[in-house]
Design a protein around this motif. Structure first.
Motif, mmCIF file in Angstrom:
data_model
loop_
_atom_site.group_PDB
_atom_site.id
_atom_site.type_symbol
_atom_site.label_atom_id
_atom_site.label_comp_id
_atom_site.label_asym_id
_atom_site.label_seq_id
_atom_site.Cartn_x
_atom_site.Cartn_y
_atom_site.Cartn_z
ATOM 1 N N MET A 291 6.489 -58.184 -7.888
ATOM 2 C CA MET A 291 6.436 -56.786 -8.292
ATOM 3 C C MET A 291 5.042 -56.492 -8.846
ATOM 4 S SD MET A 291 9.106 -54.872 -10.763
ATOM 5 C CE MET A 291 8.697 -53.370 -11.557
ATOM 6 N N SER A 292 4.459 -55.390 -8.422
ATOM 7 C CA SER A 292 3.109 -55.046 -8.867
ATOM 8 C C SER A 292 3.132 -54.483 -10.287
ATOM 9 C CB SER A 292 2.471 -54.038 -7.912
ATOM 10 O OG SER A 292 3.185 -52.829 -7.948
ATOM 11 N N GLN A 293 2.004 -54.662 -10.979
ATOM 12 C CA GLN A 293 1.872 -54.175 -12.348
ATOM 13 C C GLN A 293 1.680 -52.662 -12.337
ATOM 14 O OE1 GLN A 293 2.518 -56.179 -14.667
ATOM 15 N NE2 GLN A 293 1.812 -55.222 -16.521
ATOM 16 N N VAL A 294 2.415 -51.949 -13.159
ATOM 17 C CA VAL A 294 2.328 -50.490 -13.240
ATOM 18 C C VAL A 294 1.333 -50.133 -14.337
ATOM 19 C CG1 VAL A 294 3.613 -48.371 -13.668
ATOM 20 C CG2 VAL A 294 4.717 -50.268 -12.480
ATOM 21 N N ASN A 295 0.439 -49.185 -14.066
ATOM 22 C CA ASN A 295 -0.561 -48.747 -15.038
ATOM 23 C C ASN A 295 -0.016 -47.522 -15.779
ATOM 24 O OD1 ASN A 295 -2.766 -48.059 -16.528
ATOM 25 N ND2 ASN A 295 -4.164 -47.875 -14.797
ATOM 26 N N TYR A 296 0.660 -47.755 -16.892
ATOM 27 C CA TYR A 296 1.258 -46.663 -17.659
ATOM 28 C C TYR A 296 0.186 -45.764 -18.266
ATOM 29 C CZ TYR A 296 5.118 -49.989 -17.413
ATOM 30 O OH TYR A 296 6.063 -50.865 -16.973
ATOM 31 N N ALA A 297 -0.943 -46.333 -18.631
ATOM 32 C CA ALA A 297 -2.019 -45.562 -19.268
ATOM 33 C C ALA A 297 -2.588 -44.504 -18.325
ATOM 34 C CB ALA A 297 -3.129 -46.496 -19.740
ATOM 35 N N ALA A 298 -2.507 -44.742 -17.033
ATOM 36 C CA ALA A 298 -3.040 -43.783 -16.063
ATOM 37 C C ALA A 298 -2.090 -42.614 -15.828
ATOM 38 C CB ALA A 298 -3.332 -44.481 -14.737
ATOM 39 N N MET A 299 -0.853 -42.734 -16.307
ATOM 40 C CA MET A 299 0.153 -41.683 -16.099
ATOM 41 C C MET A 299 0.053 -40.633 -17.207
ATOM 42 S SD MET A 299 3.574 -43.812 -15.188
ATOM 43 C CE MET A 299 3.628 -45.052 -13.926
ATOM 44 N N SER A 300 0.357 -39.397 -16.843
ATOM 45 C CA SER A 300 0.491 -38.350 -17.853
ATOM 46 C C SER A 300 1.795 -38.596 -18.613
ATOM 47 C CB SER A 300 0.531 -36.971 -17.194
ATOM 48 O OG SER A 300 1.749 -36.806 -16.475
ATOM 49 N N ASP A 301 1.973 -37.909 -19.713
ATOM 50 C CA ASP A 301 3.222 -38.041 -20.472
ATOM 51 C C ASP A 301 4.418 -37.729 -19.589
ATOM 52 O OD1 ASP A 301 1.685 -38.652 -22.673
ATOM 53 O OD2 ASP A 301 2.005 -36.735 -23.678
ATOM 54 N N GLN A 302 4.321 -36.650 -18.834
ATOM 55 C CA GLN A 302 5.431 -36.240 -17.969
ATOM 56 C C GLN A 302 5.674 -37.274 -16.865
ATOM 57 O OE1 GLN A 302 7.512 -33.832 -18.548
ATOM 58 N NE2 GLN A 302 8.703 -34.139 -16.714
ATOM 59 N N GLU A 303 4.607 -37.797 -16.270
ATOM 60 C CA GLU A 303 4.761 -38.816 -15.227
ATOM 61 C C GLU A 303 5.409 -40.078 -15.788
ATOM 62 O OE1 GLU A 303 0.955 -37.802 -12.347
ATOM 63 O OE2 GLU A 303 0.661 -39.042 -14.128
ATOM 64 N N LEU A 304 4.970 -40.495 -16.984
ATOM 65 C CA LEU A 304 5.536 -41.689 -17.601
ATOM 66 C C LEU A 304 7.009 -41.477 -17.938
ATOM 67 C CD1 LEU A 304 5.226 -44.537 -18.628
ATOM 68 C CD2 LEU A 304 4.230 -43.605 -20.734
ATOM 69 N N LYS B 53 11.632 -51.873 -19.469
ATOM 70 C CA LYS B 53 11.513 -51.720 -20.926
ATOM 71 C C LYS B 53 10.057 -51.505 -21.352
ATOM 72 C CE LYS B 53 15.869 -52.281 -21.320
ATOM 73 N NZ LYS B 53 16.697 -51.101 -21.271
ATOM 74 N N ALA B 54 9.103 -52.037 -20.587
ATOM 75 C CA ALA B 54 7.688 -51.836 -20.914
ATOM 76 C C ALA B 54 7.310 -50.364 -20.762
ATOM 77 C CB ALA B 54 6.804 -52.708 -20.025
ATOM 78 N N ALA B 55 7.915 -49.672 -19.808
ATOM 79 C CA ALA B 55 7.651 -48.242 -19.622
ATOM 80 C C ALA B 55 8.187 -47.446 -20.817
ATOM 81 C CB ALA B 55 8.283 -47.741 -18.322
ATOM 82 N N LEU B 56 9.373 -47.799 -21.271
ATOM 83 C CA LEU B 56 9.939 -47.129 -22.446
ATOM 84 C C LEU B 56 9.048 -47.378 -23.659
ATOM 85 C CD1 LEU B 56 12.091 -45.568 -23.999
ATOM 86 C CD2 LEU B 56 13.342 -47.733 -24.249
ATOM 87 N N ARG B 57 8.611 -48.614 -23.859
ATOM 88 C CA ARG B 57 7.764 -48.942 -24.999
ATOM 89 C C ARG B 57 6.447 -48.165 -24.925
ATOM 90 N NH1 ARG B 57 7.790 -48.989 -29.570
ATOM 91 N NH2 ARG B 57 9.810 -49.901 -29.305
ATOM 92 N N ALA B 58 5.861 -48.057 -23.730
ATOM 93 C CA ALA B 58 4.606 -47.317 -23.561
ATOM 94 C C ALA B 58 4.804 -45.848 -23.909
ATOM 95 C CB ALA B 58 4.096 -47.466 -22.128
#
Length: 74
Positions: A1-14, A25-30
Motif C-alpha cells: 500500500m502506498s503512503q498517503v500524503n495527508y499534509a498535501a490534502m486540504s481539510d475537506q479532502e482529508l 487511523k493515521a488519517a484520523l490522527r492527522a
C-alpha cells in the motif's frame, strides 16, 4: 500500500478521505491534529453575567456561516 500524503490534502479532502477510509487511523490522527492546532476563540466564561446571550449569539453566527456556505455549493 502506498503512503498517503495527508499534509498535501486540504481539510475537506482529508475529512473526505477519512470518511471513505475509516480503517486508516493515521488519517484520523492527522485530521484531529490539524483541528487541534487551530486557535480557539473563547466566547465567554461560566461566571460571565451575559453567558447565555453570548452563547446564543455564537450559535447564531455558526448557523449563519453554515447557511452561507451551503448557498455557495448550490
Amino acid at each position: 500500500m502506498s503512503q498517503v500524503n495527508y499534509a498535501a490534502m486540504s481539510d475537506q479532502e482529508l475529512r473526505q478521505y477519512f470518511l471513505q477510509h475509516r480503517e486508516d487511523k493515521a488519517a484520523l490522527r492527522a485530521y484531529l491534529d490539524r483541528l487541534g492546532d487551530r486557535p480557539h476563540d473563547i466566547i465567554t466564561t461560566v461566571d460571565d453575567p451575559d453567558f447565555d446571550a453570548k452563547i446564543q449569539a455564537a450559535i447564531r453566527r455558526q448557523m449563519q456561516a453554515a447557511g452561507d456556505n451551503s448557498d455557495a455549493t448550490v
